[in-house]
Design an enzyme around this catalytic site. Structure first.
Site, PDB file in Angstrom:
ATOM      1  N   GLU A 162      20.326 -48.739  72.722  1.00  0.00           N
ATOM      2  CA  GLU A 162      20.713 -47.579  73.238  1.00  0.00           C
ATOM      3  C   GLU A 162      20.422 -47.616  74.593  1.00  0.00           C
ATOM      4  O   GLU A 162      19.140 -47.223  74.821  1.00  0.00           O
ATOM      5  CB  GLU A 162      20.523 -46.311  72.272  1.00  0.00           C
ATOM      6  N   ARG A 169      19.913 -41.845  81.567  1.00  0.00           N
ATOM      7  CA  ARG A 169      18.769 -41.003  82.429  1.00  0.00           C
ATOM      8  C   ARG A 169      18.640 -41.469  83.628  1.00  0.00           C
ATOM      9  O   ARG A 169      17.762 -40.782  84.638  1.00  0.00           O
ATOM     10  CB  ARG A 169      17.637 -40.982  81.787  1.00  0.00           C
ATOM     11  N   THR A 221      22.243 -40.622  75.719  1.00  0.00           N
ATOM     12  CA  THR A 221      22.207 -39.392  76.819  1.00  0.00           C
ATOM     13  C   THR A 221      23.445 -38.975  77.450  1.00  0.00           C
ATOM     14  O   THR A 221      23.588 -39.030  78.624  1.00  0.00           O
ATOM     15  CB  THR A 221      21.165 -39.649  77.697  1.00  0.00           C
ATOM     16  N   LYS A 242      23.152 -38.021  65.223  1.00  0.00           N
ATOM     17  CA  LYS A 242      21.845 -38.139  65.749  1.00  0.00           C
ATOM     18  C   LYS A 242      21.013 -37.002  65.106  1.00  0.00           C
ATOM     19  O   LYS A 242      21.706 -35.734  65.744  1.00  0.00           O
ATOM     20  CB  LYS A 242      22.110 -38.199  67.174  1.00  0.00           C
TER      21      LYS A 242
HETATM   22  C1  3PG Z   1      15.919 -40.209  72.616  1.00  0.00           C
HETATM   23  O1  3PG Z   1      16.659 -39.977  73.490  1.00  0.00           O
HETATM   24  O2  3PG Z   1      16.457 -40.340  71.590  1.00  0.00           O
HETATM   25  C2  3PG Z   1      14.494 -39.986  72.747  1.00  0.00           C
HETATM   26  O3  3PG Z   1      14.190 -39.676  73.764  1.00  0.00           O
HETATM   27  C3  3PG Z   1      13.437 -40.769  72.288  1.00  0.00           C
HETATM   28  O4  3PG Z   1      12.645 -40.267  72.074  1.00  0.00           O
HETATM   29  P1  3PG Z   1      11.326 -40.805  71.854  1.00  0.00           P
HETATM   30  O5  3PG Z   1      10.893 -41.063  73.334  1.00  0.00           O
HETATM   31  O6  3PG Z   1      10.039 -39.643  71.409  1.00  0.00           O
HETATM   32  O7  3PG Z   1      11.158 -42.149  71.207  1.00  0.00           O
END
Ligand code: 3PG
Length: 217
Positions: free
Chosen positions: A42, A46, A70, A130
């Site tokens: 994924e 960002r 995101t 999700k």
């Molecule tokens: C996401 O977007 O799924 C999270 O930012 C992932 O979270 P993590 O950095 O705690 O694994």
């Protein structure tokens, strides 16, 4: 293919959540993760490099499953599809996102953690969600509780998931895959330590095999 079928067809149900700061890292990173046995990624939006990273990875590894993460607007959705994303993930959902999803034949995984958010997704036909941020939203026990009133749901939890705690999620029938950033730590990415990233992926794949064996005995 819908999101549930896509996630459940993955040889390893773990999806690295990736932040690309330098476009040049996209292909070597994907190569490292794929070499380690992870087949779906994924790529978050960002950073501005997100869209180009998706395109570069898909061109280099057409067989890999490369999603966009995101994704927070209709425009993000459209640009992700144009970049070649195989699936689209959002930390939430909105009218704009649902309407963009309806215009494209690319699986969408909206984010939901509350009953109302779940119902809003179900009303539009989404059963694979999700669950984010997973650990601070009640973790695996919260997912288990939601499966009571909503047994048809499948979840892709992310947020606070690690190699150490992923079994709590993968042990649940309602979890199709887990995701997280532990496979792509920023220090390894900054130093371009691709062999170490690949090793993290192999360790994760081996742990998933152990979890599957433990649950089948
Ligand atoms: C996401 O977007 O799924 C999270 O930012 C992932 O979270 P993590 O950095 O705690 O694994």
């Amino acid at each position: 293919m819908d999101a549930r079928a896509l996630l459940e067809a993955l040889p390893c149900p773990v999806i690295p959540v990736v932040v690309i700061d330098r476009l040049a890292d996209a292909v070597p990173l994907a190569e490292a993760l794929l070499r380690g046995g992870v087949s779906a990624l994924e790529i978050t939006l960002r950073t501005p490099e997100g869209f180009a990273a998706i395109s570069a990875m898909k061109s280099a590894f057409p067989e890999a499953v490369i999603g966009a993460g995101t994704v927070c607007s209709g425009d993000d959705y459209r640009r992700s599809v144009e970049a070649g994303a195989d699936f689209i993930v959002s930390p939430g959902a909105s009218e704009q996102l649902f309407s963009a999803a309806a215009k494209h034949d690319v699986p969408f995984v909206p984010g939901a953690v509350t009953g109302s958010e779940v119902i809003s997704a179900l009303e539009r036909g989404y059963v694979t969600l999700k669950f984010f941020p997973a650990e601070t939203s009640g973790g695996a026990p919260a997912i288990k509780a939601l499966s009571g009133p909503f047994p048809q749901l499948r979840f892709m939890p992310t947020g606070g998931i690690t190699l150490e705690n992923m079994s709590r999620y993968l042990d649940l029938d309602s979890v199709s895959a887990v995701g997280g950033s532990w496979l792509t730590p920023s220090n390894l990415m900054a130093a371009q330590r691709w062999d170490d990233v690949s090793q993290l992926a192999s360790t994760t794949v081996a742990r998933v095999r152990e979890i599957n064996m433990e649950s089948s005995t």
